[in-house]
Write a protein that holds these residues in place. Structure first.
Motif, PDB file in Angstrom:
ATOM      1  N   UNK A   9       0.939  -1.043   0.193  1.00 44.44           N
ATOM      2  CA  UNK A   9       0.115   0.330   0.022  1.00 44.44           C
ATOM      3  C   UNK A   9       0.771   0.661   0.271  1.00 44.44           C
ATOM      4  N   UNK A  10       0.580   2.374  -0.450  1.00 41.22           N
ATOM      5  CA  UNK A  10       1.729   3.723  -1.068  1.00 41.22           C
ATOM      6  C   UNK A  10       0.884   4.327   0.930  1.00 41.22           C
ATOM      7  N   UNK A  11       2.418   4.950   0.570  1.00 36.18           N
ATOM      8  CA  UNK A  11       2.242   5.924   2.266  1.00 36.18           C
ATOM      9  C   UNK A  11       0.902   6.920   2.227  1.00 36.18           C
ATOM     10  N   UNK A  12       0.716   7.322   2.818  1.00 39.85           N
ATOM     11  CA  UNK A  12       0.024   8.695   2.624  1.00 39.85           C
ATOM     12  C   UNK A  12       0.694   9.633   2.876  1.00 39.85           C
ATOM     13  N   UNK A  13      -0.298  10.435   1.804  1.00 39.06           N
ATOM     14  CA  UNK A  13       0.831  11.740   1.478  1.00 39.06           C
ATOM     15  C   UNK A  13       0.255  13.266   2.829  1.00 39.06           C
ATOM     16  N   UNK A  14       1.470  12.871   3.703  1.00 37.75           N
ATOM     17  CA  UNK A  14       1.330  14.194   3.947  1.00 37.75           C
ATOM     18  C   UNK A  14       2.273  15.388   3.700  1.00 37.75           C
ATOM     19  N   UNK A  15       0.595  16.335   4.054  1.00 33.22           N
ATOM     20  CA  UNK A  15       1.161  18.215   3.475  1.00 33.22           C
ATOM     21  C   UNK A  15       2.122  18.725   4.428  1.00 33.22           C
ATOM     22  N   UNK A  16       2.917  18.615   4.087  1.00 34.91           N
ATOM     23  CA  UNK A  16       4.342  19.660   4.539  1.00 34.91           C
ATOM     24  C   UNK A  16       3.294  21.300   5.111  1.00 34.91           C
ATOM     25  N   UNK A  17       3.492  22.011   5.766  1.00 32.94           N
ATOM     26  CA  UNK A  17       2.765  23.173   5.942  1.00 32.94           C
ATOM     27  C   UNK A  17       4.639  24.081   6.729  1.00 32.94           C
ATOM     28  N   UNK A  18       3.827  25.712   7.053  1.00 31.51           N
ATOM     29  CA  UNK A  18       4.677  26.007   7.105  1.00 31.51           C
ATOM     30  C   UNK A  18       5.693  26.021   8.792  1.00 31.51           C
ATOM     31  N   UNK A  19       4.347  25.448   9.887  1.00 33.15           N
ATOM     32  CA  UNK A  19       3.803  25.336  11.193  1.00 33.15           C
ATOM     33  C   UNK A  19       5.775  24.383  12.150  1.00 33.15           C
ATOM     34  N   UNK A  20       6.733  24.488  12.181  1.00 31.96           N
ATOM     35  CA  UNK A  20       7.623  23.889  13.251  1.00 31.96           C
ATOM     36  C   UNK A  20       9.023  23.594  11.886  1.00 31.96           C
ATOM     37  N   UNK A  21       9.058  24.524  11.276  1.00 29.70           N
ATOM     38  CA  UNK A  21       9.823  24.701   9.753  1.00 29.70           C
ATOM     39  C   UNK A  21      11.168  25.691  10.265  1.00 29.70           C
ATOM     40  N   UNK A  22      11.069  26.294   9.056  1.00 31.52           N
ATOM     41  CA  UNK A  22      12.505  27.486   9.029  1.00 31.52           C
ATOM     42  C   UNK A  22      11.567  28.323  10.030  1.00 31.52           C
ATOM     43  N   UNK A  23      12.725  29.362  10.356  1.00 28.31           N
ATOM     44  CA  UNK A  23      11.638  30.823  11.968  1.00 28.31           C
ATOM     45  C   UNK A  23      11.573  31.936  10.376  1.00 28.31           C
ATOM     46  N   UNK A  24      11.753  31.799   9.104  1.00 31.19           N
ATOM     47  CA  UNK A  24      11.746  32.829   8.257  1.00 31.19           C
ATOM     48  C   UNK A  24      11.415  32.308   7.000  1.00 31.19           C
ATOM     49  N   UNK A  25      10.951  32.444   6.130  1.00 30.76           N
ATOM     50  CA  UNK A  25      11.463  32.458   4.730  1.00 30.76           C
ATOM     51  C   UNK A  25      11.352  33.279   3.967  1.00 30.76           C
TER      52      UNK A  25
END
Length: 133
Positions: A9-25
């Protein structure tokens, strides 16, 4: 344990958000489509298009502290006004400080170099947001 030859079974795709990522973009506004791209630095015009989750996080957690506009020497006369440049984040529903507190950069670039708008956005933590309310 599956049968041999059975498809996994394919792994479910989890959509990445900005929370918990870099502090600035850095975000670049693509000139032809006006869509936002997540880019590695100011002046870079290739990157990842924002997902719906990233856009929702941007509206909730983003804080645009700097904006830049790069125009070609052949297009300098079309450069938007300083006020129009500073209002760009509001078109994308990105919160900003007072306009006189934002850092602004305008630059003329050579032919072939990326042009358009870039926004430097600080990604606020949930803790910071709860302190403000």
């Amino acid at each position: 344990m599956g049968r041999s030859g059975a498809e996994s079974q394919p792994e479910p795709v989890v959509e990445q958000g900005l929370a918990g990522g870099p502090s600035s973009i850095w975000l670049h506004v693509q000139p032809p489509t006006q869509r936002l791209l997540l880019v590695s630095d100011l002046g870079v015009a290739t990157g990842q298009e924002l997902t719906a989750k990233m856009t929702a996080d941007l509206h909730r957690l983003g804080w645009c502290e700097e904006i830049a506009y790069h125009a070609g020497y052949d297009q300098y006369w079309k450069m938007p006004s300083q006020e129009a440049i500073l209002r760009t984040p509001s078109l994308y529903e990105i919160p900003t400080p007072l306009l006189n507190r934002m850092k602004l950069e305008t630059r003329l670039v050579k032919q072939g170099e990326p042009r358009g708008f870039w926004m430097h956005v600080r990604v606020r933590s949930e803790d910071e947001l709860s302190e403000q309310h």
